[in-house]
Each structure stands twice: as structure tokens, then as C-alpha cells.
Motif scaffolding. Sequence first.
Motif, mmCIF file in Angstrom:
data_model
loop_
_atom_site.group_PDB
_atom_site.id
_atom_site.type_symbol
_atom_site.label_atom_id
_atom_site.label_comp_id
_atom_site.label_asym_id
_atom_site.label_seq_id
_atom_site.Cartn_x
_atom_site.Cartn_y
_atom_site.Cartn_z
ATOM 1 N N THR A 191 44.539 4.762 -16.215
ATOM 2 C CA THR A 191 43.513 5.311 -17.161
ATOM 3 C C THR A 191 42.923 3.906 -18.082
ATOM 4 O O THR A 191 43.410 2.696 -17.623
ATOM 5 C CB THR A 191 44.070 5.900 -18.150
ATOM 6 O OG1 THR A 191 45.111 5.084 -19.046
ATOM 7 C CG2 THR A 191 45.035 7.321 -17.920
ATOM 8 N N GLY A 192 41.967 4.113 -18.765
ATOM 9 C CA GLY A 192 41.288 2.769 -19.300
ATOM 10 C C GLY A 192 42.331 2.105 -20.095
ATOM 11 O O GLY A 192 42.147 1.109 -20.262
ATOM 12 N N TRP A 230 44.402 0.229 -18.180
ATOM 13 C CA TRP A 230 43.907 -1.166 -17.686
ATOM 14 C C TRP A 230 43.765 -2.157 -18.923
ATOM 15 O O TRP A 230 43.918 -3.461 -18.528
ATOM 16 C CB TRP A 230 42.494 -0.828 -17.062
ATOM 17 C CG TRP A 230 42.542 -0.204 -15.736
ATOM 18 C CD1 TRP A 230 42.097 0.807 -15.158
ATOM 19 C CD2 TRP A 230 42.708 -1.223 -14.515
ATOM 20 N NE1 TRP A 230 42.413 0.864 -13.967
ATOM 21 C CE2 TRP A 230 42.703 -0.142 -13.497
ATOM 22 C CE3 TRP A 230 43.528 -2.431 -14.327
ATOM 23 C CZ2 TRP A 230 43.168 -0.645 -12.008
ATOM 24 C CZ3 TRP A 230 43.978 -2.611 -12.964
ATOM 25 C CH2 TRP A 230 43.795 -1.855 -11.929
ATOM 26 N N LEU A 231 43.441 -1.514 -20.002
ATOM 27 C CA LEU A 231 43.540 -2.579 -21.052
ATOM 28 C C LEU A 231 44.847 -3.436 -21.311
ATOM 29 O O LEU A 231 45.020 -4.326 -21.828
ATOM 30 C CB LEU A 231 42.937 -1.878 -22.421
ATOM 31 C CG LEU A 231 41.420 -1.741 -22.418
ATOM 32 C CD1 LEU A 231 41.129 -0.840 -23.690
ATOM 33 C CD2 LEU A 231 40.718 -3.223 -22.731
ATOM 34 N N ALA A 232 45.978 -2.452 -21.110
ATOM 35 C CA ALA A 232 47.286 -2.914 -21.356
ATOM 36 C C ALA A 232 47.561 -4.239 -20.271
ATOM 37 O O ALA A 232 48.166 -5.066 -20.562
ATOM 38 C CB ALA A 232 48.137 -2.010 -21.249
ATOM 39 N N ALA A 255 40.610 -6.995 -25.390
ATOM 40 C CA ALA A 255 42.128 -6.365 -25.678
ATOM 41 C C ALA A 255 42.034 -5.851 -27.157
ATOM 42 O O ALA A 255 42.809 -4.783 -27.476
ATOM 43 C CB ALA A 255 43.016 -7.368 -25.257
ATOM 44 N N LEU A 256 41.499 -6.914 -28.122
ATOM 45 C CA LEU A 256 41.846 -6.590 -29.584
ATOM 46 C C LEU A 256 40.874 -5.285 -29.830
ATOM 47 O O LEU A 256 41.206 -4.211 -30.508
ATOM 48 C CB LEU A 256 41.262 -7.641 -30.428
ATOM 49 C CG LEU A 256 41.236 -7.319 -32.030
ATOM 50 C CD1 LEU A 256 42.825 -7.059 -32.235
ATOM 51 C CD2 LEU A 256 40.845 -8.623 -32.575
ATOM 52 N N GLN A 270 47.965 0.394 -27.124
ATOM 53 C CA GLN A 270 47.959 2.006 -26.933
ATOM 54 C C GLN A 270 49.151 2.490 -26.143
ATOM 55 O O GLN A 270 49.493 3.523 -26.020
ATOM 56 C CB GLN A 270 46.522 2.854 -26.906
ATOM 57 C CG GLN A 270 45.727 2.556 -27.819
ATOM 58 C CD GLN A 270 44.434 3.055 -27.682
ATOM 59 O OE1 GLN A 270 44.297 4.568 -27.406
ATOM 60 N NE2 GLN A 270 43.208 2.425 -27.502
ATOM 61 N N VAL A 271 49.219 1.626 -24.794
ATOM 62 C CA VAL A 271 50.314 2.146 -23.906
ATOM 63 C C VAL A 271 51.215 0.993 -23.650
ATOM 64 O O VAL A 271 50.527 -0.460 -23.772
ATOM 65 C CB VAL A 271 49.510 2.560 -22.751
ATOM 66 C CG1 VAL A 271 48.977 4.010 -23.122
ATOM 67 C CG2 VAL A 271 48.638 1.881 -22.107
ATOM 68 N N TRP A 272 52.329 0.971 -23.115
ATOM 69 C CA TRP A 272 52.971 -0.010 -22.488
ATOM 70 C C TRP A 272 53.412 -0.957 -23.548
ATOM 71 O O TRP A 272 53.221 -2.313 -23.003
ATOM 72 C CB TRP A 272 52.464 -0.833 -21.049
ATOM 73 C CG TRP A 272 52.289 0.381 -20.061
ATOM 74 C CD1 TRP A 272 52.853 1.407 -20.003
ATOM 75 C CD2 TRP A 272 51.360 0.201 -19.055
ATOM 76 N NE1 TRP A 272 52.277 2.170 -18.924
ATOM 77 C CE2 TRP A 272 51.403 1.163 -18.191
ATOM 78 C CE3 TRP A 272 50.625 -1.052 -18.640
ATOM 79 C CZ2 TRP A 272 50.688 1.456 -17.084
ATOM 80 C CZ3 TRP A 272 49.770 -0.997 -17.551
ATOM 81 C CH2 TRP A 272 49.989 0.421 -16.623
#
Length: 150
Positions: free
Chosen positions: A7-8, A11-13, A131-132, A138-140
Motif C-alpha cells: 500500500t502507499g 511504501w512510505l514505511a 516521510a514526515l 502509520q504502519v510498521w
Amino acid sequence: MQTIWLTGAEWLAVLRIGLGLWWLESWRHKDKAAWFERGTGIAWAADVAGKHRWEFVRGGFGVVVTPRPKAMAYVVVYAELALGLGLVLGLLTPIALAGGLLLNLLYLVLMIHDWAEQGQNAMMALISLVALLGMSWQVWSLDNLWGLFL
């Protein structure tokens, strides 16, 4: 939103964790004896700052760093470790991202007229900002697990 494989938010994580690993590598490869006992890292930075064409950089370095080189060596080295751990674990992630962004911007301004690592600092700052703003905790992350920074 589902993208390729992840998920988006995931990917940010990945981006956040990769940035944390980058900070940990920066910490790992430093010769701690040279930094803490011989002061080589701060001495090099003092040399760069002393020749800087911007007065606020020369003056700021002279006021903040020059009077306390040993303490500043510890601040730099252990800030990199703290940033790396915070981002990899997702612990106090917004604070780690903001701190990393600030540290990279300081490095970038200090060395703007020098050859040293400008691409690295610019990319790390950009990743920190993305990332900020993307709330990569939100995940991991421990922040998500503990319900922090919702």
C-alpha cells in the motif's frame, strides 16, 4: 490505496526504514576514537566553517560548536544513532524525521561550497520531508503499535 505489492502507507514505511538504515550506516562507519579522542570530525567541520563565504555559518559555528568540540562530537555521532534507531523502529518518528531533516539541512548549509556529500544530504532531507508529510509511521512502527501520533 494498493500499489504494486504494498500500500502507499507501506511504501512510505519502506522509505522511512531505508532512511533510518542510512543514518545507522553513517553512525557505524564513523571512527569513534577519531571523533571522540582526537576530534577529527569537528576539526574538519571547523576548517570548512572557517573558510565559509557566508558569515552566519562562520559565526554560528564559532558560537555553537567551537567552544565545545568534544560535546559536539558526541552530539553529532549519537544524534545519527538516535535518528537511525528511531526511524527503523518507528519510535517518535515525527521527531526523528524533523531532527534528521534539520541535521541534513545543517550539513548541507555547512558544506554548500565544498565537495562533501551534497547529493546524500539533499536526498536524505527530501526523504525526511516526504516521510514526515506522508506520516510514514502509520504502519510498521512502534508509534502505530502504541497509538502515538495518530
